[in-house]
Design a protein around this motif. Structure first.
Motif: not given
Lengths: 194, 209
Positions: A58-62
């Motif tokens: 999630v953090v990587k995508i965001m």
């Protein structure tokens, strides 16, 4: 249901623009849902895995979306091609609302956008969260007069952007901030398996 | 009745700071707790690289700003659904509420966008062989057993909390978390950090205690 279409005058042109606006929204929504599902963020275990600090998808995508989006939208805005839509900074409401949102997010395991993608991918339990989202929206509307008079006045600074705080030129800020975010991503990538 | 005076700010910011401080402390303690109940990495991950997907969403933002003059967002959709239902059930009550006065429910760009998100998710899952067709996520089942009622009993109030928080904060993980942050919006950076603090603070005890 189709208030927007009804309220558009019988003038054919405005009906056409209203319809084409909605069609554009539909196409962009299709792409968004497609990307969310492919990114694994329609999956409960990926989302809850992020909140358990085990899965960093999630953090990587965001962060990637923020870096790419920021560079593009800032450039477009610099050349006057797009309008910004800055939401007002209300410290109290941002913090309290943010913490409540996060707590609810952990209980549901999907956020409002990813719940839609999850439903599309056949994760039917997203329906429970979505029903709760509708009920909670109503609950907020019931209390909206009160929140407007109280919580939303605590630390109300209006429309505020990060470059305004530091009084540096916007372009310089964007470049430096992109660098900081990329560095953060590199660190996350180093220390995580997924 | 509090007035809109600056002097009321320290009164709220101190407890808020305390709350955040204790939450950070809680989550640091919990994070260092080795006895993790489940391992999320034992379950299927994403089909595509998060960097490809993230870049795609970033580019999609350029397009929504340029062609539709709209930021990507999701949470308003549910408020509009609530408004439609309210109009059906209690039209006068609905019309009297401040939120619906400020934002009358209508089928606009954002509404269509979220409906299409469901379809987009379906297309991606069907084409990728990832259509789940399940009522319980496997990791949930491993932790809480096979009661669908229990899942509903936790997720429904969770959804209520999430919508209330999104409306108060002014957006969700899409509206603040992506669209707001990429515009360097101060409110959005505060909100998204709080999303994660609140989420971690609840998820860790939920799965570890």
């Amino acid at each position: 249901m189709f208030d927007t279409l009804k309220s558009a005058t019988t003038n054919r042109k405005s009906v056409e623009t209203a319809t084409s606006k909605l069609i554009a929204g539909a196409i962009f929504g299709l792409v968004f849902g497609f990307l969310l599902q492919k990114g694994g963020v329609g999956k409960y275990n990926v989302l809850i895995g992020q909140l358990l600090l085990q899965d960093w998808t999630v953090v990587k995508i965001m962060l990637t979306a923020i870096i790419v989006g920021m560079i593009g939208v800032s450039t477009l805005h610099h050349f006057d091609k797009v309008n910004l839509h800055v939401k007002p900074t209300r410290i109290g409401a941002n913090i309290i609302g943010g913490l409540l949102f996060g707590a609810g997010f952990a209980l549901v395991g999907y956020c409002p956008g990813t719940a839609a993608a999850a439903l599309g991918q056949g994760s039917w339990d997203a329906l429970f969260g979505m029903a709760g989202l509708i009920a909670g929206s109503w609950m907020f509307a019931e209390l909206s007069g009160w929140t407007k008079r109280t919580v939303e006045t605590w630390g109300d600074f209006g429309k505020l952007r990060l470059p305004d705080l530091l009084s540096v030129p916007r372009g310089v800020f964007v470049v430096c901030f992109a660098g900081v975010l990329i560095l953060f991503l590199v660190v996350v990538q180093q220390f995580t398996t997924r | 009745m509090r007035t809109n005076m600056p002097s009321s700010v320290p009164m709220i910011s101190r407890p808020a700071a305390l709350l955040i401080g204790s939450l950070v402390l809680l989550f640091t303690c919990a994070a260092t707790d080795a006895g993790a109940g489940v391992d999320a990495l034992d379950y299927p991950g994403p089909a595509w690289s998060p960097y490809i997907v993230g870049a795609g969403i970033g580019v999609l933002s350029w397009l929504t700003f340029y062609f539709s003059d709209k930021p990507i967002g999701a949470s308003s959709f549910y408020a509009q659904l609530a408004g439609f239902l309210g109009k059906r059930i209690a039209p006068r009550r609905t019309a009297s509420l401040t939120y619906f006065k400020d934002k009358p429910p209508k089928v606009g760009w954002g509404f269509v966008f979220v409906v299409a998100t469901i379809v987009g998710g379906a297309i991606a899952a069907l084409t990728g062989g990832e259509f789940a067709n399940e009522w319980l996520p496997p990791i949930w089942e491993a932790r809480f057993g096979d009661s669908i009622a229990l899942r509903a009993a936790i997720a429904f109030p969770g959804g209520m909390l999430m919508a209330f928080g999104a409306r108060l904060a002014g957006g969700c993980t899409s509206g603040h978390g992506i669209s707001g942050t990429l515009q360097l919006n101060v409110a959005s950076w505060i909100a998204v950090i709080c999303f994660f603090i609140g989420g971690v603070a609840v998820a860790l005890p939920l799965y570890n205690l």
